[in-house]
Each structure stands twice: as structure tokens, then as C-alpha cells.
Design an enzyme around this catalytic site. Structure first.
Site, PDB file in Angstrom:
ATOM      1  N   LEU A 126       0.867  -1.169   0.000  1.00  0.00           N
ATOM      2  CA  LEU A 126       0.000   0.000   0.000  1.00  0.00           C
ATOM      3  C   LEU A 126       0.905   1.221   0.000  1.00  0.00           C
ATOM      4  O   LEU A 126       1.864   1.283   0.785  1.00  0.00           O
ATOM      5  CB  LEU A 126      -0.911   0.018   1.233  1.00  0.00           C
ATOM      6  CG  LEU A 126      -2.044  -1.015   1.270  1.00  0.00           C
ATOM      7  CD1 LEU A 126      -2.765  -0.956   2.606  1.00  0.00           C
ATOM      8  CD2 LEU A 126      -3.024  -0.793   0.134  1.00  0.00           C
ATOM      9  N   ASP A 127       0.600   2.184  -0.894  1.00  0.00           N
ATOM     10  CA  ASP A 127       1.495   3.329  -1.000  1.00  0.00           C
ATOM     11  C   ASP A 127       1.383   4.241   0.218  1.00  0.00           C
ATOM     12  O   ASP A 127       0.604   3.993   1.143  1.00  0.00           O
ATOM     13  CB  ASP A 127       1.244   4.105  -2.305  1.00  0.00           C
ATOM     14  CG  ASP A 127      -0.194   4.590  -2.417  1.00  0.00           C
ATOM     15  OD1 ASP A 127      -0.818   4.816  -1.373  1.00  0.00           O
ATOM     16  OD2 ASP A 127      -0.682   4.734  -3.551  1.00  0.00           O
ATOM     17  N   LEU A 128       2.140   5.310   0.206  1.00  0.00           N
ATOM     18  CA  LEU A 128       2.285   6.176   1.377  1.00  0.00           C
ATOM     19  C   LEU A 128       0.955   6.743   1.851  1.00  0.00           C
ATOM     20  O   LEU A 128       0.688   6.804   3.058  1.00  0.00           O
ATOM     21  CB  LEU A 128       3.251   7.321   1.042  1.00  0.00           C
ATOM     22  CG  LEU A 128       3.567   8.299   2.177  1.00  0.00           C
ATOM     23  CD1 LEU A 128       4.345   7.614   3.284  1.00  0.00           C
ATOM     24  CD2 LEU A 128       4.342   9.500   1.639  1.00  0.00           C
TER      25      LEU A 128
END
Length: 425
Positions: A126-128
Site C-alpha cells: 500500500l502506497d504512502l
């Protein structure tokens, strides 16, 4: 005489690649992945960087088999024997990177985890700025298997996007879409609700389901339809759901659930036994992730550190304080309190019973009559029970007997004489 085992033997130079798939031992990438060091792809990068060694010899190729008795090290540290597969559900908050080491020094998911957990790797990323369910495991082989689209595990997201669209436009994603030369498979998207924003525009909540999970897939696909995603939450990954986990909390999946849901994916030798997970708490990053103390263990039923009771708070006095000249209120006496003097050994006076009515005194309590049948009266004898006791008291006349009067000339009556003289003749 058999040749001694050489871990740096490279059979591909002799055209014997097939020997790596048979015989004792297993590939070094697979062994490190099962030990939870990293995924197979990451292990290959570690080998290229010269960070992996067997029996003190640095590896230069992943085409090497590890046999029982070999000492496998990464960065000079001995790799422990593999343990059974473990799986965790983690609610990733925004602001964390899904990586072990970030070149820019940003806080990571693994820095916020409890320190008593083994080395874990993520299933996908999951990205930032994304949040929600992130599966973590100590089995790199399992991580790779769950990431592949061939398993067709559906990932479900809730996206809040700014813009305007229709359900008909979202239905076109079922046939797939190509964005900037990248082809994405079938995506199911459904509008949940829309809110008008002040100044124009709408915030639309959309539920998105897909089975590929490419890099930033949801954001890129919705942007191709004119929507700007400003919040993205992963709600489920295959049969595993986010559930009631709060942001920053982690919970282990039980061994029984792993055996039921991951049969055929986890090998028999790595399948866990028992019914209860080893990690019995819920961890919460009560402090900022990446800071000292961040990711401390939060046990079930224990109050969180950020909700602790303040000990230095002023306590209320037990007795009320009244100003001079004020009348003190009278103490209320409880009706259930003991009588005055009972605590000093003085017996409390007994409560008087209510006097009985005259009717109750003449009821034959000893021998009740049968329902519907009057009590039989024996001639010449007083009634038993309460009436008899009343008749025996001095100063009271007994009731007349029910016997018939005798004729004249017969002896005296057997019944008791009335008060004041002998009976009539």
C-alpha cells in the site's frame, strides 16, 4: 567416494540446471524466503549485492542449493531455522512506507510493529497515502503466491474521489482499460454515495473490486475517468477482511484458519499446528511510528497509554466544606439501617404485630374444611381449634351445644350449664 558438497558449485556452467530441481536440499532463494528473510526477488537482489553467504563463502548467483548442515548468513548474521507459516492482519495508517528500508528515511510499516514479532514481509503493498488492510507473513513463498493474479484473490477498496461520473462509465471498467500503455484487467466499481462540496464539485465514494493489484492501479484507473482519488482504504484481501482493527493495530490469524483457507497454497511442511496463535494481543502504535517506543505492544483489556488515568489530578475531598454560619444538612437515615444502639450491643425493640380481627380468631386453622362441604358438628362437644380455646378462657361463655332439648322427666342435660345457675328442667 562422493564429492564434498560445494555450495558455490554452479551447475548451469556444466549444463546441469536440472539437478537443482531434484536431489537433497533446496534453492537458496527459496530457503531464505521460507525463513522469512525476504521474498525470492528480494533475495536475488541481496545475492547480487554480496550480502548472502553459505558456510562463510559469499554467493554470486542464486542458482545454489542449501543442504542440511549448511550455515546460511545474511549480512553476517546466521539465518534461523524456518518456523511454521504465520499470517497477520495489519491496519496500515497513512504516512507509512511498505518497505523495510526507505532511502529517504521516511517511517515504515515494520518500524511500527511490536518488537516481539518475527521478521515479516508484506503481501503486496500500500502506497504512502493509502490505508487499510495489509497482510504480513513470515513465509516469503506464501507472500509471492498470494500476490500472483493466478490465485484470483479479490482485493476490495473504498475510494473517495473528487469529480463527477456515472455508474454507466464505471461499468465500462468490467471489460478492462489501458492507461498510459499499461493494460488493466476487469474491475468492478460501484457508486456508494456522493456529497456536493462547497464551491462546486462532488466527493464520490466508490467501492472497487479487482484481482490484479498493480502499482497504483485504483488511482490511475479512476483518474482516467476524470476522478481524483483523495482517500483510498483497502477493506479486504481475499477471504481476509479489515474488520474492527483500528489504524496501527495488528492481529495474528489463527493456525486453524490458515489450515482451512490456505490449504494447497502453504506446503504441508510449513503448515502450522494447534488452534491458538502465538501472538495473543493487539498492537497499536500509540506513539508516532519510527520514534522510540513506537509500536509498543498493546495487550487485550489493558488501557492504552494515550488513555491512561492521570494520577496527579486533584481528588475531591470526602467531607463537604461549609462556610461559617451555614446550617449543616441533616443526615438522611436509610430505612434499612440498623436501629440506634444496635452497634453497642443493645437489642433493638421488636416490631409489634398488627392485631388479628375477630373473624380470624374463630377460624379453625388446625383442620380446614373441605371445599364445598361444611364442617361436621358433633353433638354435645365444643368445636375444635380456635373456638375451643376461646371457650376455655375465664369470663367468657361457651357457645351453645347443637344438641336437641330433652323431654321433661329425663335426666339433666349433658351439655354444660349456662352461666348463672343449673340448667332448666
Amino acid at each position: 567416494m562422493t564429492k564434498p558438497h560445494d555450495p558455490l558449485y554452479e551447475p548451469e556452467l556444466d549444463g546441469q540446471d536440472g539437478d537443482l530441481d531434484g536431489g537433497p536440499g533446496e534453492r537458496v532463494a527459496k530457503a531464505l524466503a521460507r525463513s522469512g528473510v525476504a521474498s525470492r526477488r528480494e533475495v536475488e537482489r541481496l545475492i547480487e549485492a554480496g550480502r548472502v553467504a553459505i558456510n562463510g563463502k559469499v554467493l554470486t548467483t542464486p542458482a545454489v542449493k542449501v543442504q542440511p548442515g549448511d550455515f546460511l548468513t545474511v549480512d553476517g548474521q546466521l539465518v534461523a531455522e524456518r518456523e511454521p507459516t504465520r499470517l497477520f492482519r495489519y491496519h496500515k495508517p497513512t504516512g507509512l512506507m511498505t518497505t523495510h528500508n526507505d532511502p529517504k528515511g521516511r517511517p515504515t510499516v515494520f518500524q511500527s510493529l511490536p518488537k516481539e514479532l518475527p521478521r515479516l514481509i508484506s503481501v503486496g503493498r500500500l502506497d504512502l497515502n493509502s490505508e487499510g488492510l495489509l497482510l504480513l507473513t513470515n513465509d516469503g513463498e506464501l507472500s509471492r503466491a498470494l500476490e500472483t493474479p493466478s490465485n484470483a484473490w479479490v482485493r476490495r477498496y473504498r475510494a473517495r474521489a473528487f469529480g463527477d461520473t456515472t455508474q454507466a462509465k464505471l461499468d465500462t471498467l468490467k471489460d478492462g482499460i489501458t492507461v498510459e500503455g499499461v493494460k488493466y484487467g476487469s474491475i468492478e466499481a460501484k457508486i456508494d454515495k456522493a456529497h456536493d462540496k462547497a464551491g462546486g464539485g462532488k466527493n464520490i465514494w466508490i467501492t472497487v473490486s479487482l484481482s490484479e493489484g498493480k502499482n497504483r492501479e485504483v488511482r490511475k484507473v479512476l483518474e482516467a475517468l476524470g476522478l481524483k482519488v483523495n482517500r483510498l482504504i483497502r477493506m479486504s484481501y481475499g477471504p481476509f477482511a479489515l474488520g474492527p482493527l483500528e489504524a496501527g493495530q495488528i492481529e495474528e490469524v489463527g493456525p486453524r484458519v490458515i489450515r482451512e483457507l490456505l490449504e494447497g497454497i502453504v506446503s504441508e511442511e510449513n503448515m502450522p499446528t494447534g488452534d491458538r496463535p502465538k501472538f495473543n494481543g493487539i498492537a497499536s502504535a500509540v506513539k508516532a511510528p519510527g520514534t522510540p517506543g513506537g509500536g509498543d505492544l498493546q495487550r487485550r483489556g489493558v488501557p492504552r497509554a494515550d488513555r491512561a488515568v492521570v494520577i496527579d489530578a486533584p481528588q475531591k475531598s470526602e467531607k463537604p466544606v461549609y462556610k461559617a454560619g451555614w446550617a449543616k444538612p441533616k443526615k438522611k437515615v436509610s430505612p434499612h439501617a440498623p436501629a440506634k444502639g444496635a452497634s453497642k450491643g443493645i437489642a433493638a425493640p421488636k416490631a409489634k404485630r398488627a392485631p388479628k380481627s375477630m373473624e380470624s380468631k374463630f377460624i379453625d386453622i388446625g383442620k380446614p374444611a373441605a371445599r364445598g362441604k361444611p364442617a361436621a358438628k358433633s353433638p354435645g362437644k365444643p368445636v375444635d381449634g380456635a373456638a375451643r380455646r376461646v371457650s376455655e378462657k375465664p369470663g367468657r361463655a361457651a357457645p351453645r351445644p347443637a344438641a336437641a332439648k330433652p323431654s321433661r322427666g329425663v335426666g339433666p342435660s349433658r351439655g354444660p350449664a349456662p352461666r348463672g345457675g343449673p340448667g332448666k328442667r
